[in-house]
Design a protein around this motif. Structure first.
Motif, PDB file in Angstrom:
ATOM      1  N   LEU A 167      -4.035   5.689 -11.499  1.00  7.02           N
ATOM      2  CA  LEU A 167      -4.387   5.286 -12.659  1.00  7.02           C
ATOM      3  C   LEU A 167      -4.776   3.826 -12.844  1.00  7.02           C
ATOM      4  CD1 LEU A 167      -3.880   5.747 -16.000  1.00  7.02           C
ATOM      5  CD2 LEU A 167      -1.514   4.666 -15.692  1.00  7.02           C
ATOM      6  N   PRO A 168      -6.113   3.682 -13.174  1.00  6.88           N
ATOM      7  CA  PRO A 168      -6.555   2.397 -13.347  1.00  6.88           C
ATOM      8  C   PRO A 168      -6.123   1.711 -14.563  1.00  6.88           C
ATOM      9  CG  PRO A 168      -8.474   4.145 -13.420  1.00  6.88           C
ATOM     10  CD  PRO A 168      -6.883   4.678 -13.552  1.00  6.88           C
ATOM     11  N   THR A 169      -5.772   0.459 -14.299  1.00  6.09           N
ATOM     12  CA  THR A 169      -5.292  -0.292 -15.310  1.00  6.09           C
ATOM     13  C   THR A 169      -6.033  -1.724 -15.371  1.00  6.09           C
ATOM     14  OG1 THR A 169      -3.362  -1.311 -14.421  1.00  6.09           O
ATOM     15  CG2 THR A 169      -3.100   0.703 -15.818  1.00  6.09           C
ATOM     16  N   GLY A 170      -6.411  -2.420 -16.433  1.00  3.73           N
ATOM     17  CA  GLY A 170      -6.958  -3.566 -16.262  1.00  3.73           C
ATOM     18  C   GLY A 170      -6.720  -4.432 -17.634  1.00  3.73           C
ATOM     19  N   SER A 171      -7.678  -5.212 -18.186  1.00  7.83           N
ATOM     20  CA  SER A 171      -7.600  -5.883 -19.249  1.00  7.83           C
ATOM     21  C   SER A 171      -9.056  -5.996 -19.787  1.00  7.83           C
ATOM     22  CB  SER A 171      -7.110  -7.323 -19.050  1.00  7.83           C
ATOM     23  OG  SER A 171      -7.946  -8.028 -18.229  1.00  7.83           O
TER      24      SER A 171
ATOM     25  N   LEU B  33      -6.720   0.769  -0.059  1.00  6.89           N
ATOM     26  CA  LEU B  33      -6.276   1.657  -1.110  1.00  6.89           C
ATOM     27  C   LEU B  33      -6.058   2.862  -0.727  1.00  6.89           C
ATOM     28  CD1 LEU B  33      -5.431   2.634  -4.138  1.00  6.89           C
ATOM     29  CD2 LEU B  33      -7.970   2.592  -4.515  1.00  6.89           C
ATOM     30  N   HIS B  34      -7.155   3.525   0.373  1.00  8.03           N
ATOM     31  CA  HIS B  34      -6.979   4.727   0.632  1.00  8.03           C
ATOM     32  C   HIS B  34      -6.043   4.968   1.583  1.00  8.03           C
ATOM     33  CE1 HIS B  34     -10.570   6.850  -1.145  1.00  8.03           C
ATOM     34  NE2 HIS B  34     -10.868   5.789  -1.568  1.00  8.03           N
ATOM     35  N   ALA B  35      -5.796   3.844   2.473  1.00  9.26           N
ATOM     36  CA  ALA B  35      -4.537   4.009   3.385  1.00  9.26           C
ATOM     37  C   ALA B  35      -3.474   4.030   2.790  1.00  9.26           C
ATOM     38  CB  ALA B  35      -4.499   2.718   4.436  1.00  9.26           C
ATOM     39  N   LEU B  36      -3.301   3.403   1.371  1.00 10.24           N
ATOM     40  CA  LEU B  36      -2.123   3.632   0.515  1.00 10.24           C
ATOM     41  C   LEU B  36      -1.794   4.976   0.100  1.00 10.24           C
ATOM     42  CD1 LEU B  36       0.275   2.420  -1.058  1.00 10.24           C
ATOM     43  CD2 LEU B  36      -1.222   1.717  -2.675  1.00 10.24           C
ATOM     44  N   LEU B  37      -3.029   5.660  -0.202  1.00 10.74           N
ATOM     45  CA  LEU B  37      -3.045   6.965  -0.895  1.00 10.74           C
ATOM     46  C   LEU B  37      -2.824   7.812   0.418  1.00 10.74           C
ATOM     47  CD1 LEU B  37      -6.363   6.776  -3.065  1.00 10.74           C
ATOM     48  CD2 LEU B  37      -3.761   6.865  -3.792  1.00 10.74           C
ATOM     49  N   ASP B  38      -3.034   7.772   1.464  1.00  9.65           N
ATOM     50  CA  ASP B  38      -2.758   8.620   2.508  1.00  9.65           C
ATOM     51  C   ASP B  38      -1.283   8.549   2.801  1.00  9.65           C
ATOM     52  OD1 ASP B  38      -5.308   8.916   3.172  1.00  9.65           O
ATOM     53  OD2 ASP B  38      -5.541   7.568   4.658  1.00  9.65           O
ATOM     54  N   TRP B  39      -0.512   7.216   3.033  1.00  2.79           N
ATOM     55  CA  TRP B  39       0.686   7.153   2.961  1.00  2.79           C
ATOM     56  C   TRP B  39       1.640   7.899   1.991  1.00  2.79           C
ATOM     57  CZ3 TRP B  39       4.436   4.598   0.131  1.00  2.79           C
ATOM     58  CH2 TRP B  39       5.513   4.137   0.422  1.00  2.79           C
ATOM     59  N   LEU B  40       1.156   7.667   0.762  1.00  7.77           N
ATOM     60  CA  LEU B  40       2.001   8.138  -0.317  1.00  7.77           C
ATOM     61  C   LEU B  40       1.752   9.552  -0.439  1.00  7.77           C
ATOM     62  CD1 LEU B  40       3.731   7.471  -2.661  1.00  7.77           C
ATOM     63  CD2 LEU B  40       1.629   7.084  -4.024  1.00  7.77           C
TER      64      LEU B  40
ATOM     65  N   PHE C 214     -12.426   0.868  -8.064  1.00  6.84           N
ATOM     66  CA  PHE C 214     -11.790   1.372  -6.994  1.00  6.84           C
ATOM     67  C   PHE C 214     -11.112   2.697  -7.152  1.00  6.84           C
ATOM     68  CE2 PHE C 214     -11.411  -3.274  -6.485  1.00  6.84           C
ATOM     69  CZ  PHE C 214     -12.007  -3.696  -5.170  1.00  6.84           C
ATOM     70  N   ALA C 215     -10.603   2.767  -8.649  1.00  9.94           N
ATOM     71  CA  ALA C 215      -9.932   4.287  -8.713  1.00  9.94           C
ATOM     72  C   ALA C 215     -11.118   5.304  -8.321  1.00  9.94           C
ATOM     73  CB  ALA C 215      -9.505   4.398 -10.116  1.00  9.94           C
ATOM     74  N   ARG C 216     -12.182   5.006  -8.841  1.00  8.10           N
ATOM     75  CA  ARG C 216     -13.183   6.324  -8.472  1.00  8.10           C
ATOM     76  C   ARG C 216     -13.500   6.389  -7.297  1.00  8.10           C
ATOM     77  NH1 ARG C 216     -17.458   5.336 -13.642  1.00  8.10           N
ATOM     78  NH2 ARG C 216     -16.125   6.060 -15.111  1.00  8.10           N
TER      79      ARG C 216
END
Lengths: 255, 255, 255, 255, 255, 255
Positions: free
Chosen positions: B24-28, B233-240, B48-50
């Motif tokens: 979920l991308p969030t910003g301002s 980010l992708h390493a985090l996604l892998d981990w999760l 990044f999300a894409r």
């Protein structure tokens, strides 16, 4: 002028000085039957809003992509927030803009389920004299044309919506599933028993998630809808741009 | 897989079955000094999300474009909602997704001011065993690289952010205003007197709205940041993706 | 002057007339590992606050003893309230004081978990022009000294906190359990995976409840910390006492 | 056993295992006329609560020092929070304790204005089967003795309260101002016109802030009150310690 | 003048111009033991309120029929709303009337459980200078007469209430069940152990739902109660009608 | 069976056992132009609800007399509460009834402005499986008849409403003001500009407060409307009484 998000704070200062009215697109990410993409409503809102980028008197805000869609939750992929959360998100966004001097806005809305929250937001912004921000549902501006183009008593993922998306984003319409959409479609929105609404979720009155006659969809009709509704939107923006702010506030009662 | 909004409810059913994790991308939409576009933070988050669209185990949600930015409100163009509103909007969106079976998510965040709200959202979703959804601030994943690339004690519209946007959307960087950004920039985020934070609004410690050394910005450095952070980010996604849901929930105390 | 609670309403009238600034101690009652008392944080806050009793320009309010500690809840004895509840309790207390004319305050805080709520309280009191009340975390005022005294990357029930309590209340430190505290301590606060915080509860990253190197604790170091931080606090009170209220309020934007 | 705040998490584990009941002192910091200290109510509550430190079956929590006192706000030095804030603070504190297995508590209360909030907190904790936590107002337990000792229709900063504080903290009673307190005292709490309460603030019916006959105060009578009320409190703690938790929950109706 | 609901907006304009004070009846729909109708409290409130229809200076509002009765929920037929909901409903109704210029009101209340909420509503309306609206509990205005007529320590569905209803609506009293009501009645309202209230629901201290001596009921006594209390109400209305609004607002403190 | 408020708790026990469905009348007290009484909507709701007193399977609850009418506030005599307050009041009342075993209800509603709140209340009661309580607006059940009887595009204080009240309470219709009502009436509810609703208050689009053709009113037509709508209501009650509760709850999605 470019969308607000593409301005720097410096160029925004000038743009907001010039702007008479803001445009805030709101929609949803929710089931639209087997043929249409979940983003239908926010994509439509964004498309209409972007036509205002041609105007020097209007500034386009970012799109609010998730809305009041709990009644679609039984269908895969539907996202939603509470009605109050959506109302606050929209209201506070518009109030923050008003601090920069733009106090008239049109909320270009693509999702019927958002309407109650948008009206409440508009009432409160007006009552507190923060902003005058009527919601505009694109399909309500072209009733007559829709009646002319389609023979349906629609409401959701119907021929009207399917046509529009077909025109805007052909890649997001699965034309080969329009039949399935139609086969499981409800005849009209909701379900009423002796005058009482008793269908609170879409699944109560539609098997496919659609309501209407999706097979009547046609991208050229979509184009006509888009052109006609855009014209209405611009007429509304003209009207609002010219309306003095002082006439936008609530009238006083006797005391 | 394509972003959720581009699925129909039918294809979403399969995609959500396959997905291990949501993004979920969030910003301002807020001032980023005279050189950067107001949309910096949500555009970065979206970019990044894409990158996760390449993965079969991740589904990308629509971008939340307005966040917790009241402290920038004195600069033109800044939009904001209350911290609680933003928290609810994010939390409820993720909770609605969890109903479809995807209960792990990364909130890809582009705006530091959102962090407190995102942590609270994550804590509550976890405490209620609805979802496990840690926030990920892109800049925090590449501290070392930033130290290598820039000599700044930045924080906002600095060389780091400017470089990233230059890489992602050259058209949204006004390179000729980087000097002005730097000239009026604060030396570090906030203002502290004997250990107490006393600068509550950006205008308290920055004239241009920037904090850091924007003139050190460079699109190639931006590319390196983007690549490096995307990798994280992708390493985090892998981990999760690999982490069993049962290990995501809070541990029990003694009683 | 004596603490506010020891004044009668008559003597308070004079004292509040004379006072330039209030001091509100806030802390928590939560696990601090096997060696330190649960009251560590509110006792520390109270001790610092009481040093202000020497001043004629400062009035000390009663101590708020329970705070934002849900992340310690798996350890016995931890008490906590919701972040919003704590924020309201502090904010409303300060607002009630402001009605008597004292509109500048330092919130002397002993618990890191309270920080987000205290900043929000301070922002809102300032935005509404009720009071200017920055929070002051004692440990943040003596970073350099702590680096000099200890070789730890602490954060909770560490050598720094243990030393302070040892100095203040020797009876509340179980020196014979500092080894156990250290043996099960986390290396640093929280747990991060590729830039994302994924340790939401203390139990996720500490077995004993402590984070840091408790065995480095020493009461003499505690005395040095107390003296140094007290000095910082008084410098802050001097600064705030002299600051005109008109300079404390938020600056205006362009419109 | 020692107060909870003086335990470590390890010794708390045993203590909470042994404890049948908790004691939470609550009071206020508010005007008590010209003779008594503002902290009267929370100091009294703390003093009663501390007598429970002799018991092995009771654990004493930290004191909540600011309460529901908006009706005293016109008198200097009065602090207050909203009724709902106070209720939440107390309720959530007790709920966090209940997580450690102690689900019976007495809220030892020193301020009448807190009563409504405390009853609501107790009702809700009971209805949700979190805890059984009746409030105990010290003065209500010794009505008969008060009638015997004093000839007043008191209610606030009266002979009863003045005597108690005189006994507990002689230094916080300005005996030379008891005359002034009495001279401006109201005859009874509140103001009623034909059965309707029309005095909503203390200032509506008392000039000095006191209600009753403060000049009848006497520290020996204070001692008798303290002894007698403490005895009642311990009898209550005995009763509650023995009451099975299953008998504390609400009874079921017919369906 | 006729009740407000029977006016048109035109005649209301004149009536509200003439009115000095409004009368808002509030009650409950809750168990009143085996002999009295559930509507007892709102029917009584309405009956008293309607006596004000004789006055040209008072306007009677519609009756609020459901109140704060959760503590009666175990008895069949009891309806209730949350205390906060009831408070808001009453407060907002009175605030809307105040917009038409009538800012003094008496809330004629038939249910003791509503009292806390009504006082809070009154305090807040007064603090915000919206309206001055003290609650009036009919039974509190005729204490002495009740003591003369009955030998009971009542409180609910007792001889006092039974007599009143017998007088007002004989058809709603089941005289043959007064015995049963008395047989299972509690001796006094609530249950107290060593000064602590421990009976939170009526079922905790009454088997029949009544508290008092219902068999002492008598319609003639009911008539006397009705006459006496009505007289008090009218005296209160006289007092309030004559009181200048400026004397109704809260007094200022020293600052 | 008699209305709930006329039962004792004993007879209510039997009645609620027998009842399949409850009827809750809701309306408003608000301007209805110069000819109709302010109580129109709650009086109509009550009248329809009372027809259910003939049934053994339905229990009638007390009338909620003030509703969501802020948009009429500029006209004298209009009372209103916030939408959320009204929603809570209705929802909690129905939830308290559900505790006694009656979990199906029809909310007989006389005021269009209440509809949004009633739908939300119904959705939430259903989602939480507390009760199934669809709202029923009397005028929506007799569209066809209204089209036959009147030639108007009404909406408020129109011929339809005027006729009904004339039939129900002739004394509350000022027939001599129907001309004035019509003269200043709006042509249709609300005001729309290019598809956007821009009339948020009645005063924006009606001078007299009415919308429609009040002069077409006729008590005999009112009788026909009353009979026809009552028939629809009873058909609805039949349908609901027979519907198994298990079929009333929300359907599950795929997961």
């Amino acid at each position: 002028m470019p969308p607000l998000a593409e301005h720097t704070t410096e160029t925004a200062a000038d743009a907001l000085e010039a702007a008479e009215v803001a445009v805030l697109p709101t929609g949803s990410t929710e089931q639209h039957g087997p043929a249409l993409a979940l983003g239908m409503d926010h994509l439509a809102a964004r498309a209409f809003a972007r036509t205002a980028a041609d105007r020097e008197d209007a500034v386009v805000l970012p799109t609010v992509p998730v809305g009041v869609s709990a009644h679609h939750r039984q269908f895969d992929g539907t996202l939603y927030v509470a009605e109050e959360t959506f109302e606050r998100y929209v209201r506070e966004t518009l109030a923050s803009l008003a601090e920069h001097g733009v106090r008239k806005a049109v909320v270009v809305n693509g999702h019927g389920g958002n309407s109650g929250a948008l009206r409440r937001a508009a009432r409160r912004l007006r009552a507190e004299r923060t902003a005058f921000a009527p919601p505009w549902n694109w399909w309500e501006s072209v009733d007559d044309l829709a009646d002319e183009l389609f023979d349906e008593n629609g409401g959701h993922a119907d021929a009207m919506e399917s046509s529009l998306l077909w025109h805007l984003r052909e890649d997001l319409v699965r034309a080969d599933r329009l039949e399935a959409a139609a086969a499981g479609a409800g005849d009209g929105w909701g379900e009423s028993v002796h005058g009482a609404p008793v269908g609170f979720d879409t699944i109560d009155f539609s098997e496919s998630g659609a309501v209407g006659k999706p097979t009547q969809a046609d991208p050229e009709k979509g184009e006509r809808l888009f052109e006609a509704a855009s014209e209405e939107l611009h007429a509304l923006l003209d009207w609002l741009a010219e309306r003095p702010l002082s006439e936008c506030w609530p009238r006083e009662g006797r005391r």
